[in-house]
Design an enzyme around this catalytic site. Structure first.
Site, PDB file in Angstrom:
ATOM      1  CD  GLU A   1      -3.747   1.951   1.982  1.00  0.00           C
ATOM      2  OE1 GLU A   1      -4.977   1.746   2.041  1.00  0.00           O
ATOM      3  OE2 GLU A   1      -2.908   1.035   2.020  1.00  0.00           O
TER       4      GLU A   1
ATOM      5  CE1 TYR B   1      -7.050  -0.516   6.248  1.00  0.00           C
ATOM      6  CE2 TYR B   1      -7.237   1.080   4.459  1.00  0.00           C
ATOM      7  CZ  TYR B   1      -6.744  -0.102   4.955  1.00  0.00           C
ATOM      8  OH  TYR B   1      -5.925  -0.879   4.182  1.00  0.00           O
TER       9      TYR B   1
ATOM     10  CG  ASP C   1      -7.967  -4.566   4.715  1.00  0.00           C
ATOM     11  OD1 ASP C   1      -7.867  -5.565   5.468  1.00  0.00           O
ATOM     12  OD2 ASP C   1      -7.365  -4.481   3.629  1.00  0.00           O
TER      13      ASP C   1
END
Ligand code: SF4
Length: 344
Positions: A45, A128, A146
Site C-alpha cells: 500500500e 486510506y 481510492d
C-alpha cells in the site's frame, strides 16, 4: 442526491463471485482463503501510493526478498533502504517506511495494530492506507475508497455532484456497501473492478457484475461519471523574450523580488499582455538597439495563465551593467523552465 438501489445484498454477492473468478494475482495478496500478511499489505500500500501495480511489483519483490519481516526492515541500514527505494519517488515515503517499521517493532512488539485507529498512529499511514490494511490484513469492515472505488460509486449511483465536492457523497455510498462479510475481499474486489472493468474512459459494462444495478450504464453514458467541475478557462498572455549573446554567453537578469518567479534569474522580457506583439513592437520593446532576429516562439503554462513568448536574438558587444553574462549551458540550468525553453 443519488438513489441507493434496494438490492445491496445481491449486488455484493455478484461482485464477490466475480472477484472469486477474476481476482488479480498480486504478490502481496494471500492465496485464496489464507490470511494476508500485514507486513506485505502495508508495504504494497505504501508503494502503491505513488506508482502503478506493474511498476511497484519488482520493488515489492526485492524488498520482501531482502527484508522478509517488518523486524528485518526495522533493523535495515537507512542508506540501503533509500537505495532500494530509488525509482519509487518521494524519499519522504521511504523515510516514513523505516520510521513505521521501527515503530511497529519498538512500540507494538513487531505486530501491526489490527484496527484503523491503531494503524493511524503509525508514521506515513493515513486514512486510506489504514482502512486498506485494516480490511485486507485484519478483515475489519473498513471503508476503503481510492480513485477506482470513487469512479465505481459515481457510476453505480450516477452521482451528479462533481468532483472534488462529490467525494463526500462517494465515500458515504461506498460505506453503505461495506459489511462484515469478507471485508478484505470486498475492498479488493472494488479495486480490481475499477482497474480492469470500470475503466476511466472505456468501461466494459457488458462484463461487469454490477451492470444490472448501475445507474450510469442505464443513462447510456457511463464514462461521463464521475462528473467533474468545469475547468475555469485560463487566460492567455503574450510576451517577447530577448536572447542577447556575447562570446558564447547569454545575458540574464535578476527578476524583481516580488511577483511571478520573484528573485530568479531570467532572460530580459517585454511586458506580458493579452494581445500578440508584432515584430515592430517586439523590436521597439527590446532592451537594446541591435540587429534582432526572430528565433520563433515557445508556449508555457503557468498555474493561472498560459503564455506565448516570441524569442528574439541578437549579438551584442556591450550591454547593461545589470546583466549577468552566463555560459549558455549554465544559463539553461539557472532559469525557470519558461526561459529554459527559450534558450533551447
Ligand atoms: S456497469 Fe459499467 S459503468 Fe457501471 S459499474 Fe459496471 S463497468 Fe462501471
Amino acid at each position: 442526491m443519488a438513489r441507493v438501489p434496494p438490492s445491496h445484498g445481491s449486488l455484493r454477492a455478484r461482485l464477490l463471485a466475480w472477484y472469486d473468478r477474476h481476482r488479480r494475482d498480486l504478490p502481496w495478496r494471500a492465496p485464496r482463503g489464507a490470511r494476508a500478511n500485514p507486513y506485505a499489505v502495508w508495504l504494497s500500500e505504501i508503494m502503491l501510493q505513488q506508482t502503478t501495480v506493474p511498476h511497484a511489483t519488482p520493488y515489492f519483490l526485492a524488498f520482501i526478498a531482502r527484508w522478509p519481516t517488518v523486524g528485518d526492515l526495522a533493523r535495515a541500514d537507512d542508506a540501503e533502504v533509500m537505495a532500494a527505494w530509488a525509482g519509487l519517488g518521494y524519499y519522504a515515503r521511504a523515510r516514513n517506511l523505516l520510521a513505521c517499521a521501527r515503530a511497529v517493532t519498538r512500540d507494538h512488539g513487531g505486530a501491526f495494530p489490527d484496527d484503523e485507529a491503531g494503524l493511524r498512529t503509525l508514521p506515513g499511514v493515513g486514512e486510506y492506507t489504514a482502512a486498506a490494511i485494516a480490511a485486507i490484513a485484519f478483515e475489519r469492515p473498513a471503508n476503503v475508497v481510492d480513485g477506482n472505488v470513487e469512479r465505481v460509486m459515481a457510476r453505480l449511483f450516477a452521482v451528479e455532484t462533481p468532483l472534488p465536492a462529490g467525494k463526500r457523497d462517494l465515500k458515504r455510498l461506498a460505506a453503505s456497501l461495506v459489511t462484515s462479510e469478507r471485508p478484505g475481499d470486498w475492498a479488493q474486489a472494488l479495486m480490481d473492478l475499477g482497474s480492469a472493468v470500470c475503466r476511466p474512459t472505456s468501461p466494459a459494462c457488458e462484463a461487469c457484475p454490477l451492470a444490472p444495478d448501475c445507474q450510469a450504464r442505464a443513462s447510456g453514458a457511463p464514462q461521463a461519471y464521475p462528473r467533474r467541475a468545469a475547468k475555469v478557462a485560463r487566460p492567455h498572455r503574450h510576451g517577447v523574450v530577448y536572447r542577447i549573446i556575447r562570446n558564447g554567453a547569454v545575458a540574464l537578469v535578476r527578476r524583481p523580488p516580488r511577483g511571478l518567479m520573484g528573485g530568479m534569474l531570467a532572460l530580459p522580457t517585454s511586458d506580458w499582455r493579452p494581445d500578440p506583439f508584432t515584430t515592430a513592437e517586439a523590436v521597439a520593446a527590446a532592451p537594446i538597439a541591435a540587429a534582432w532576429v526572430d528565433a520563433g516562439a515557445i508556449e508555457h503554462a503557468f498555474t493561472h495563465f498560459s503564455l506565448t513568448l516570441r524569442v528574439f536574438e541578437a549579438h551584442a558587444n556591450g550591454g547593461d551593467d545589470a546583466w549577468i553574462w552566463t555560459p549558455l549551458d549554465d544559463a539553461r540550468a539557472s532559469v525557470p523552465s519558461a526561459f529554459a525553453k527559450a534558450l533551447k
